[in-house]
Design a protein around this motif. Sequence first.
Motif, PDB file in Angstrom:
ATOM      1  N   UNK A  63     -73.716 -20.424  -9.017  1.00 30.34           N
ATOM      2  CA  UNK A  63     -74.156 -21.764  -9.434  1.00 30.34           C
ATOM      3  C   UNK A  63     -73.071 -22.800  -9.126  1.00 30.34           C
ATOM      4  N   UNK A  64     -71.811 -22.429  -9.341  1.00 27.42           N
ATOM      5  CA  UNK A  64     -70.702 -23.321  -8.982  1.00 27.42           C
ATOM      6  C   UNK A  64     -70.662 -23.595  -7.494  1.00 27.42           C
ATOM      7  N   UNK A  65     -70.894 -22.557  -6.701  1.00 23.51           N
ATOM      8  CA  UNK A  65     -70.896 -22.738  -5.249  1.00 23.51           C
ATOM      9  C   UNK A  65     -72.031 -23.659  -4.815  1.00 23.51           C
ATOM     10  N   UNK A  66     -73.195 -23.492  -5.416  1.00 24.74           N
ATOM     11  CA  UNK A  66     -74.324 -24.372  -5.075  1.00 24.74           C
ATOM     12  C   UNK A  66     -74.026 -25.816  -5.468  1.00 24.74           C
ATOM     13  N   UNK A  67     -73.435 -26.019  -6.637  1.00 26.31           N
ATOM     14  CA  UNK A  67     -73.064 -27.381  -7.054  1.00 26.31           C
ATOM     15  C   UNK A  67     -72.044 -27.973  -6.086  1.00 26.31           C
ATOM     16  N   UNK A  68     -71.067 -27.172  -5.686  1.00 27.71           N
ATOM     17  CA  UNK A  68     -70.069 -27.637  -4.715  1.00 27.71           C
ATOM     18  C   UNK A  68     -70.746 -28.018  -3.408  1.00 27.71           C
ATOM     19  N   UNK A  69     -71.681 -27.192  -2.991  1.00 28.93           N
ATOM     20  CA  UNK A  69     -72.364 -27.419  -1.717  1.00 28.93           C
ATOM     21  C   UNK A  69     -73.171 -28.718  -1.719  1.00 28.93           C
ATOM     22  N   UNK A  70     -73.716 -29.097  -2.874  1.00 33.37           N
ATOM     23  CA  UNK A  70     -74.482 -30.345  -2.959  1.00 33.37           C
ATOM     24  C   UNK A  70     -73.633 -31.555  -2.567  1.00 33.37           C
ATOM     25  N   UNK A  71     -72.366 -31.536  -2.927  1.00 33.29           N
ATOM     26  CA  UNK A  71     -71.498 -32.667  -2.622  1.00 33.29           C
ATOM     27  C   UNK A  71     -70.649 -32.482  -1.384  1.00 33.29           C
ATOM     28  N   UNK A  72     -70.711 -31.299  -0.802  1.00 37.47           N
ATOM     29  CA  UNK A  72     -69.872 -30.990   0.355  1.00 37.47           C
ATOM     30  C   UNK A  72     -70.715 -30.234   1.381  1.00 37.47           C
ATOM     31  N   UNK A  73     -71.350 -30.968   2.278  1.00 34.72           N
ATOM     32  CA  UNK A  73     -72.234 -30.323   3.259  1.00 34.72           C
ATOM     33  C   UNK A  73     -71.502 -29.262   4.086  1.00 34.72           C
ATOM     34  N   UNK A  74     -72.247 -28.244   4.449  1.00 34.80           N
ATOM     35  CA  UNK A  74     -71.659 -27.178   5.266  1.00 34.80           C
ATOM     36  C   UNK A  74     -71.551 -27.648   6.708  1.00 34.80           C
ATOM     37  N   UNK A  75     -70.620 -27.065   7.449  1.00 35.29           N
ATOM     38  CA  UNK A  75     -70.531 -27.445   8.864  1.00 35.29           C
ATOM     39  C   UNK A  75     -71.785 -26.982   9.606  1.00 35.29           C
ATOM     40  N   UNK A  76     -72.167 -27.703  10.633  1.00 37.09           N
ATOM     41  CA  UNK A  76     -73.368 -27.292  11.383  1.00 37.09           C
ATOM     42  C   UNK A  76     -73.135 -25.951  12.072  1.00 37.09           C
ATOM     43  N   UNK A  77     -74.229 -25.245  12.322  1.00 39.09           N
ATOM     44  CA  UNK A  77     -74.115 -23.992  13.069  1.00 39.09           C
ATOM     45  C   UNK A  77     -73.637 -24.310  14.484  1.00 39.09           C
ATOM     46  N   UNK A  78     -72.852 -23.423  15.064  1.00 37.64           N
ATOM     47  CA  UNK A  78     -72.371 -23.656  16.425  1.00 37.64           C
ATOM     48  C   UNK A  78     -73.513 -23.846  17.416  1.00 37.64           C
ATOM     49  N   UNK A  79     -73.277 -24.658  18.404  1.00 40.55           N
ATOM     50  CA  UNK A  79     -74.316 -24.974  19.388  1.00 40.55           C
ATOM     51  C   UNK A  79     -74.633 -23.789  20.300  1.00 40.55           C
ATOM     52  N   UNK A  80     -73.734 -22.795  20.370  1.00 36.96           N
ATOM     53  CA  UNK A  80     -73.994 -21.647  21.242  1.00 36.96           C
ATOM     54  C   UNK A  80     -74.952 -20.635  20.610  1.00 36.96           C
ATOM     55  N   UNK A  81     -75.324 -20.823  19.340  1.00 36.32           N
ATOM     56  CA  UNK A  81     -76.257 -19.894  18.696  1.00 36.32           C
ATOM     57  C   UNK A  81     -77.649 -20.077  19.298  1.00 36.32           C
ATOM     58  N   UNK A  82     -78.301 -18.966  19.577  1.00 38.84           N
ATOM     59  CA  UNK A  82     -79.698 -19.011  20.007  1.00 38.84           C
ATOM     60  C   UNK A  82     -80.549 -19.445  18.815  1.00 38.84           C
ATOM     61  N   UNK A  83     -81.742 -19.969  19.106  1.00 39.62           N
ATOM     62  CA  UNK A  83     -82.621 -20.411  18.016  1.00 39.62           C
ATOM     63  C   UNK A  83     -82.896 -19.303  17.018  1.00 39.62           C
ATOM     64  N   UNK A  84     -83.124 -18.065  17.486  1.00 40.28           N
ATOM     65  CA  UNK A  84     -83.398 -16.957  16.576  1.00 40.28           C
ATOM     66  C   UNK A  84     -82.186 -16.687  15.680  1.00 40.28           C
ATOM     67  N   UNK A  85     -80.978 -16.870  16.222  1.00 40.11           N
ATOM     68  CA  UNK A  85     -79.768 -16.651  15.420  1.00 40.11           C
ATOM     69  C   UNK A  85     -79.648 -17.717  14.328  1.00 40.11           C
ATOM     70  N   UNK A  86     -79.992 -18.936  14.664  1.00 40.33           N
ATOM     71  CA  UNK A  86     -79.960 -20.007  13.661  1.00 40.33           C
ATOM     72  C   UNK A  86     -80.969 -19.734  12.546  1.00 40.33           C
ATOM     73  N   UNK A  87     -82.162 -19.262  12.927  1.00 40.28           N
ATOM     74  CA  UNK A  87     -83.190 -18.955  11.928  1.00 40.28           C
ATOM     75  C   UNK A  87     -82.726 -17.803  11.041  1.00 40.28           C
TER      76      UNK A  87
END
Length: 187
Positions: A63-87
């Motif tokens: 729950x603490x991690x989720x609260x932290x995440x609300x105010x601190x967006x995660x970095x985007x997935x790398x652009x080299x990931x295939x669409x299936x890997x992102x999903x």
Amino acid sequence: MVVNATNRTRYSVVAMLFHWTIAVLVILNWRLAENAHHAKGAAGAALMGDHKAFGILILVLTLGRLLWRLGHPVPPLPTNYANWEKIVARTTHVIFYVLLIALPLGAWIANSLGGRSIDFFGWFTIPPLPIGQNKGLSREIFELHGTFGMILIYLVGLHILGALKHTFFDKDGGIFRMLPFGKVAGE
């Protein structure tokens, strides 16, 4: 390291601390449950007591991690990931959060249905929820808890394999996105 949330390649140090602490506790808690099932009498009960306390700790940290995440967006997935890997990555993370919340809550409900409180490492007692007793339902929820606990462990294995694939085969430094050292592609 770039600070802009849209250009960051790594998670924040706080997110890393949550991630690794929860990861270690999940594996420790799985082993505690396995050992408790093979132990007899007071030893098994003590191990299961620790398993329950660690479960509550995992719930609070998640729950603490989720609260932290609300105010601190995660970095985007790398652009080299295939669409299936992102999903797969996004789906896995959602399932992780669902299980990391549902498993401890389900166990607390099952304990409550059995009329049992949860001792938190001898520091305090978490009382049963005010839901009445139903030992049959308690057993059924504990069975589901065990099944979904194993699903969580398999998911951990999948997550580790994905991190290793990205780090050593794709050579994009995947595991280092969640560590404060090492080379991440794009840095």
